[in-house]
Design a protein around this motif. Structure first.
Motif, short mmCIF file in Angstrom:
data_model
loop_
_atom_site.label_atom_id
_atom_site.label_comp_id
_atom_site.label_asym_id
_atom_site.label_seq_id
_atom_site.Cartn_x
_atom_site.Cartn_y
_atom_site.Cartn_z
N LYS A 196 24.25 19.78 -36.75
CA LYS A 196 22.95 20.45 -36.78
C LYS A 196 22.55 20.82 -38.20
O LYS A 196 21.39 20.68 -38.60
N SER A 217 20.89 18.31 -41.32
CA SER A 217 19.47 18.05 -41.58
C SER A 217 18.77 19.20 -42.28
O SER A 217 17.65 19.03 -42.76
N SER A 218 19.39 20.37 -42.33
CA SER A 218 18.71 21.54 -42.89
C SER A 218 19.37 22.08 -44.15
O SER A 218 18.73 22.84 -44.88
N ASN A 231 20.12 21.18 -47.40
CA ASN A 231 20.03 20.25 -48.52
C ASN A 231 20.83 20.71 -49.74
O ASN A 231 20.99 19.97 -50.70
N SER A 282 20.47 13.26 -31.65
CA SER A 282 19.79 13.92 -32.76
C SER A 282 20.13 13.26 -34.09
O SER A 282 19.27 13.13 -34.97
N LEU A 283 21.37 12.84 -34.27
CA LEU A 283 21.76 12.16 -35.52
C LEU A 283 21.07 10.82 -35.65
O LEU A 283 20.67 10.41 -36.76
N LEU A 290 17.64 10.98 -37.06
CA LEU A 290 17.61 11.30 -38.50
C LEU A 290 17.74 10.06 -39.37
O LEU A 290 17.46 10.13 -40.58
N LEU A 295 18.23 11.34 -45.50
CA LEU A 295 19.36 11.67 -44.62
C LEU A 295 20.11 10.45 -44.14
O LEU A 295 21.23 10.57 -43.62
N ARG A 296 19.54 9.26 -44.28
CA ARG A 296 20.14 8.06 -43.69
C ARG A 296 21.53 7.79 -44.25
O ARG A 296 22.45 7.40 -43.51
N VAL A 337 23.91 10.27 -42.30
CA VAL A 337 24.08 10.23 -40.85
C VAL A 337 24.42 8.84 -40.33
O VAL A 337 25.07 8.71 -39.28
#
Length: 840
Positions: free
Chosen positions: A218, A221-222, A224, A259-260, A263, A269-270, A273
């Protein structure tokens, strides 16, 4: 989390709770000085939360911290008299935390760790703004916090921070803020691997690991400001895979892959993830639901990636990898063509690479050897046999004794070979065709579903007769270091001490006026009969019970003594209620032993009254078996439609039950025997003549498995407890774990005396013929794998040479020799599938 110390850190000073307590005042002074000198804090800084715990070298006391309310107030360390509102703002202000940390002397270990603990707890409760300018400022400030945490430059400090964060994630009543992720950023790649390994070596709870990985997924993604969360996730997944926790890995993938996967659309983010998603997809064990979760979104993700920045080479490699994995997984889970039709149409423009077939083969191979134990192939509705064999194979004392028998019986030899392979074969499944032919009861039509309880009873009778009639001896028991075949007197004493008796016994009739048995008198010329030596079945499964009938008209009593290998337990309301009702196994045992009134059409013929009379029947167990088999009578005969219907009672599988053992003559309780559940055969379906059988069973270390024909997975007792209709328990196996010693007639029961466990035989402890048999088959299996690898390499080269690879699949390879078997079910006869099969 508690983390072991590396030898190189042993010379560092130990951090003791006493030092921490002594440093509390110094910490408060430092915080006060920091507040006085800070131009940003706006108020006094406090070094400890209310009720904050101390920390030691091996752990940290965070119980009070975990229970603190989010709005708790603290007193000012310097006693400046500022308002509690100002103090609360300071606790949740990163600048205020920085002002505290600036005044710390890193050389003062106890005070430093006390304050850093306080900082991490406040980060965990920090509420983050969603405004872009606030997020930018937050990244700058949290990075400074990380720089202060890293100042001591000692691995001990990092492990200390990690313990606190792990406890916050797994034990706190609230979800910690992603601000604490700054702690993960402090670890180098090598140190991440070491920390994860130390964590997994502690055998932490699966739920805690699952929750930890889920939160990291989780945060990815937030956060950074934290660039290595993907490394932590991959290290945890790979560590769990090394520990063969495949069921947990599937659960983690089910929680997070959707969810991954979404993303992967975002370029920033690629890179993080995509490797996690590809790892989860390429290591699916037995859960196609993981693949099905992302299946509808695959065209969307591929389309978004293809339209970004002219599709550079690295992006094209991601698309190709996803196309290959999708095609390979459709081959892997090949029995869902209707579900795959839309995705095949959407991927017509994307050509699979020549590596796709090899990837599909790797998916098959990765899944096949992961059986937690050796499985048994379903030979066409033979799950009734497979489920029973797996339960018997987990009965340690039975397996140990039967493998040590020397016998000329061919049937016993086949069963010995079967059990030896089930424990020591390198294969992931076996085909028990020889055992099926040798033990199929008369009237069991091949290919039709049969009653597993009936098969179990017939099998035990057959093994008993073959052992007794063949004059079987036993090998030297390597565990005890002496011959297990002893004199008759010693054997009798051993049986009595173990609470088991020979299966065949005489019935005795007792009169109320005399406790002596009424037995036929022997003639003067008759020779005393020699007691029969008990068989392995007797010693491991046989018990003894006494049934008393009392005429309510004249008080005449008669008593029959019988032996048993299983108890068939009825439900109290099975005569007039077919609805689902809740019971426990202990309830059914108590009901079985409770008095029953015989009246109406069920009256008792009294020998004294010479007529049918109302009577009372009572059953008492007089000798308890080492292994207690309970068959729950879930089926009843329907008089109207002339077939057996199934009762849908909900039964709780008690993990422990007790059996009250009674005196033979008076049926007064003499001791209590305690049993632990170790196996259960479950029937799935609505009719006795259809449906499916599978088994839950545990080894001596309480590791539970689910045996579903050729598929064997790790399990938990909760999975069996949570069964829902029409999955109902049918045969339960309990192992004696202890007994109370006999008490005086009016005295209390003595404490339970535990029964020693019987360890299973190792491969080297097997009799030489069986040991050589297993080793030879393992060598043959190794050669089979080499041949299969050679054939696959040849086919791969052939595909690369002649271009037979086709869009969305492959042609030119219609052999099924290397395909995995279909899912173990009762309807299919999969004898044509021969991948990793051993037919004997």
């Amino acid at each position: 989390m508690a983390v072991k110390q590396n030898p190189q850190d042993q010379q560092e000073q130990e951090i003791t709770a006493a030092e921490v307590a002594a440093a509390a005042a110094a910490a408060a002074t430092a915080a006060s000085a920091s507040a006085a000198n800070s131009a940003v804090g706006g108020g006094p800084a406090n070094s400890t939360d209310e009720g904050g715990g101390g920390c030691g070298a091996g752990g940290v006391d965070v119980a009070n911290e975990l229970n603190d309310d989010a709005d708790s107030k603290t007193e000012s360390a310097a006693g400046t008299g500022k308002s509690s509102c100002s103090t609360e703002r300071q606790l949740h202000d990163i600048n205020g935390l920085l002002s505290i940390m600036q005044a710390i002397n890193p050389d003062d270990q106890p005070a430093t760790l006390m304050i850093y603990q306080h900082v991490i707890f406040n980060l965990a409760r920090m509420q983050l703004s969603t405004q872009p300018e606030d997020l930018k400022r937050f990244k700058e400030e949290i990075t400074k916090v990380g720089q202060f945490l890293a100042l001591p430059n000692k691995k001990r400090y990092l492990m200390f921070y990690l313990r606190i964060v792990y406890q916050l994630i797994t034990q706190a009543s609230y979800e910690p803020s992603c601000a604490v992720a700054i702690v993960f950023q402090l670890f180098s790649p090598n140190l991440i691997i070491e920390a994860v390994q130390l964590l997994l070596d502690l055998n932490v709870q699966d739920d805690s690991i699952r929750k930890t990985v889920g939160l990291l997924c989780k945060w990815i993604s937030s956060c950074n400001f934290c660039q290595n969360l993907n490394l932590w996730i991959m290290a945890l997944l790979q560590g769990l895979r090394e520990q063969e926790k495949y069921l947990l890995l599937d659960e983690i993938a089910l929680d997070n892959i959707e969810s991954l996967f979404i993303l992967m659309i975002f370029p920033a983010l690629r890179l993080k993830v995509a490797p996690i998603v590809f790892h989860m997809l390429s290591t699916i064990n037995q859960s196609p639901e993981i693949f099905y979760k992302i299946l509808p979104k695959i065209p969307l993700v591929i389309g978004c990636m293809k339209g970004q920045d002219g599709t550079p080479n690295d992006l094209r490699s991601y698309i190709q990898k996803l196309v290959d994995l999708t095609n390979a997984l459709m081959m892997r889970f090949y029995d869902n063509d209707e579900l795959y039709a839309p995705i095949k149409a959407a991927l017509q423009l994307y050509e699979p690479s020549p590596n796709c077939v090899a990837l599909a083969r790797a998916l098959f191979e990765n899944a096949l050897p992961r059986n937690a134990r050796v499985g048994l192939v379903n030979l066409g509705n033979t799950c009734y046999m497979n489920s029973v064999l797996q339960a018997l194979a987990m009965t340690s004392d039975f397996v140990r004794q039967i493998l040590l028998i020397e016998s000329g019986s061919l049937l016993l030899l086949k069963v010995q070979q079967q059990l030896a392979l089930m424990h020591h074969s390198l294969r992931y499944e076996l085909t028990p065709s020889r055992v099926l032919k040798a033990t199929r009861p008369p009237g069991f039509t091949p290919g039709l579903q049969q009653d597993s309880s009936e098969f179990l009873g017939y099998l035990l009778d057959l093994l008993h007769e073959h052992e007794i009639n063949s004059g079987a001896a036993q090998h030297m028991d390597p565990e005890l270091g002496k011959e297990t075949q002893e004199s008759e007197s010693t054997l009798t004493a051993e049986i009595v001490a173990a609470g088991v008796i020979p299966y065949n016994s005489n019935d005795h009739v007792h009169n109320q006026r005399s406790s002596a048995a009424v037995m036929p008198q022997a003639t003067p010329t008759s020779q005393p009969s020699q007691p029969k030596k008990p068989s392995t079945i007797d010693k491991t499964f046989a018990g003894k019970l006494s049934t008393t009938y009392k005429c309510l008209n004249c008080s005449w009593e008669s008593r029959n003594e019988d032996s048993f290998r299983e108890l068939q337990l009825s439900f109290p309301d099975d005569k007039d209620d077919c609805g689902a009702t809740n019971y426990s196994v202990q309830d059914l045992i108590d009901y079985y032993c409770s008095p029953e009134k015989l009246d109406g059409d069920n009256q008792y013929f009294c020998p004294r009254c010479k007529k049918l009379c109302d009577a009372e029947r009572r059953i008492g167990i007089t000798q308890a078996p080492r292994n207690l088999i309970l068959t729950l009578k879930q089926f009843k005969y329907d008089q109207k439609y002339h077939f057996r219907t199934k009762l849908m009672h909900k039964v709780f599988h008690d993990e422990s039950v007790i059996v009250k053992v009674c005196a033979t003559d008076s049926l007064q309780e003499t001791c209590t025997v305690h049993y632990d559940l170790y196996a259960g055969v479950v029937h799935a379906g609505y009719s006795m003549d259809s449906g499916h059988y599978f088994t839950f069973a545990a080894d001596q270390s309480k590791n539970w498995f689910k045996f579903n024909d050729s598929l064997v997975t790790n399990s938990k007792p909760q999975e069996m407890h949570s069964l829902t209709s029409p999955n109902t328990p049918y045969i339960l196996f309990y192992q004696m774990c202890g007994r109370s010693t006999e008490s005086s007639p009016d005295g209390p029961m003595h404490p339970m005396v535990p029964e020693p466990l019987v360890p299973p035989l190792t491969l080297d402890e097997l009799p030489r013929s069986l040991r050589d048999y297993v080793k030879q088959d393992n060598r043959e299996y190794s050669e089979e794998l080499k041949l299969q690898r050679f054939k696959r390499n040849a086919k791969r080269q052939n595909v690369a040479g002649n271009g037979t690879m086709q869009r969305n699949g492959y042609e030119g390879d219609d052999e099924d020799d290397h395909m995995p078997p279909p899912a173990g079910g009762c309807g299919g006869n999969d004898l044509g599938m021969n991948f990793n099969r051993f037919v004997y």
